[in-house]
Scaffold this motif. Structure first.
Motif, short mmCIF file in Angstrom:
data_model
loop_
_atom_site.label_atom_id
_atom_site.label_comp_id
_atom_site.label_asym_id
_atom_site.label_seq_id
_atom_site.Cartn_x
_atom_site.Cartn_y
_atom_site.Cartn_z
N GLY A 86 0.78 -1.23 0.00
CA GLY A 86 0.00 0.00 0.00
C GLY A 86 0.81 1.28 0.00
O GLY A 86 0.26 2.36 -0.19
N CYS A 87 2.11 1.21 0.20
CA CYS A 87 2.95 2.41 0.15
C CYS A 87 3.14 2.81 -1.31
O CYS A 87 3.50 1.99 -2.14
CB CYS A 87 4.32 2.15 0.80
SG CYS A 87 5.41 3.59 0.75
N CYS A 93 1.94 10.02 -9.83
CA CYS A 93 1.81 9.39 -11.14
C CYS A 93 0.32 9.20 -11.47
O CYS A 93 -0.49 8.86 -10.59
CB CYS A 93 2.52 8.04 -11.12
SG CYS A 93 2.35 7.12 -12.67
N ALA A 94 -0.02 9.39 -12.72
CA ALA A 94 -1.40 9.22 -13.16
C ALA A 94 -1.89 7.79 -12.96
O ALA A 94 -3.10 7.55 -12.88
CB ALA A 94 -1.53 9.62 -14.63
N SER A 153 -3.06 3.11 -3.54
CA SER A 153 -2.63 1.93 -2.79
C SER A 153 -1.76 1.01 -3.65
O SER A 153 -1.41 -0.08 -3.24
CB SER A 153 -3.85 1.14 -2.27
OG SER A 153 -4.65 0.71 -3.35
N GLY A 154 -1.42 1.46 -4.85
CA GLY A 154 -0.60 0.67 -5.75
C GLY A 154 -0.58 1.28 -7.14
O GLY A 154 -0.98 2.43 -7.32
N CYS A 155 -0.14 0.48 -8.10
CA CYS A 155 -0.01 0.94 -9.48
C CYS A 155 -1.04 0.24 -10.36
O CYS A 155 -1.09 -1.00 -10.39
CB CYS A 155 1.41 0.64 -9.98
SG CYS A 155 1.66 1.11 -11.71
N ALA A 156 -1.81 1.03 -11.08
CA ALA A 156 -2.84 0.47 -11.96
C ALA A 156 -2.25 -0.29 -13.14
O ALA A 156 -2.92 -1.13 -13.73
CB ALA A 156 -3.77 1.57 -12.46
N ARG A 210 10.33 -0.19 -12.57
CA ARG A 210 10.79 -1.57 -12.31
C ARG A 210 12.15 -1.59 -11.64
O ARG A 210 12.44 -2.44 -10.80
CB ARG A 210 10.87 -2.36 -13.62
CG ARG A 210 9.53 -2.66 -14.23
CD ARG A 210 9.70 -3.40 -15.57
NE ARG A 210 8.42 -3.58 -16.19
CZ ARG A 210 7.59 -4.57 -15.91
NH1 ARG A 210 7.91 -5.47 -15.03
NH2 ARG A 210 6.42 -4.65 -16.51
N ALA A 211 13.01 -0.63 -12.00
CA ALA A 211 14.37 -0.60 -11.47
C ALA A 211 14.49 0.12 -10.13
O ALA A 211 15.51 0.00 -9.46
CB ALA A 211 15.30 0.09 -12.49
N PHE A 212 13.46 0.86 -9.74
CA PHE A 212 13.54 1.64 -8.51
C PHE A 212 13.76 0.73 -7.31
O PHE A 212 13.11 -0.30 -7.15
CB PHE A 212 12.25 2.45 -8.30
CG PHE A 212 12.29 3.29 -7.06
CD1 PHE A 212 12.95 4.50 -7.06
CD2 PHE A 212 11.70 2.86 -5.89
CE1 PHE A 212 13.02 5.27 -5.91
CE2 PHE A 212 11.76 3.62 -4.74
CZ PHE A 212 12.42 4.83 -4.75
#
Length: 176
Positions: A11-12, A34-35, A40-43, A53-55
């Motif tokens: 959720g972060c 980010c759009a 609670s996450g990434c769509a 992905r690399a973060f």
């Protein structure tokens, strides 16, 4: 790097708003959500851009970063910085980005920073800029080394709070 056991995003979404994201066909300025962030996450998690992905969240991958510093709970995002100044133990520095002041005087944060400074790791404090502006950072080591040597947590906390307050005053560079 592989996340440490028990350290998942859960959720972060701090990394979805603080850093800039530049990828083929995708651009997100710093300090802007980010759009694709749902809160609670990434769509588009399975299709997210390569920089996402690399973060590597320092809280997830660095054992020295305590559990209490999970970004969404602490207001601090820890990341590896591109390069340490000469004379430090590692070529990579650690950057603490203070999104809020919620943990600025917390013992887990102060002990972590003190431990890194004592080990001669280059440690930066940073404050995010306003929407569309880059963050500002400064090297902490020379400013808190004496307090670290004296094991003066209150001195470290006061100096850190002062540094972060000055960083927040800018001036910030607009992202292109």
């Amino acid at each position: 790097m592989t996340p440490l056991p028990g350290r998942s995003c859960d959720g972060c979404t701090t990394c979805c708003s603080v850093p800039a994201i530049e990828a083929a066909g995708f651009s997100k300025p710093p300090s802007v959500a980010c759009a694709h962030c749902t809160g609670s996450g990434c769509a588009i998690y399975d299709l997210r851009p390569a920089p996402c992905r690399a973060f590597e969240c320092g809280w997830q991958v660095l054992p020295i970063i305590p559990e209490a510093l999970k970004p969404d709970r602490s207001g601090v995002l820890v990341v590896a910085d591109e390069a340490a100044p000469p004379g430090y133990a590692s070529a990579t520095a650690i950057k603490f980005i203070f999104i809020t002041d919620a943990s600025i005087a917390s013992l887990p944060l102060l002990e972590c920073i003190a431990g890194l400074v004592h080990a001669r790791a280059a440690v930066f404090a940073a404050a995010p800029g306003p929407a569309g502006h880059h963050s500002l950072k400064t090297l902490l080591n020379p400013r808190i080394e004496h307090a670290v040597e004296q094991r003066d947590a209150a001195g470290i906390a006061l100096t850190l709070a002062s540094i972060v307050a000055k960083l927040r005053d800018g001036p910030f560079e607009r992202a292109s």
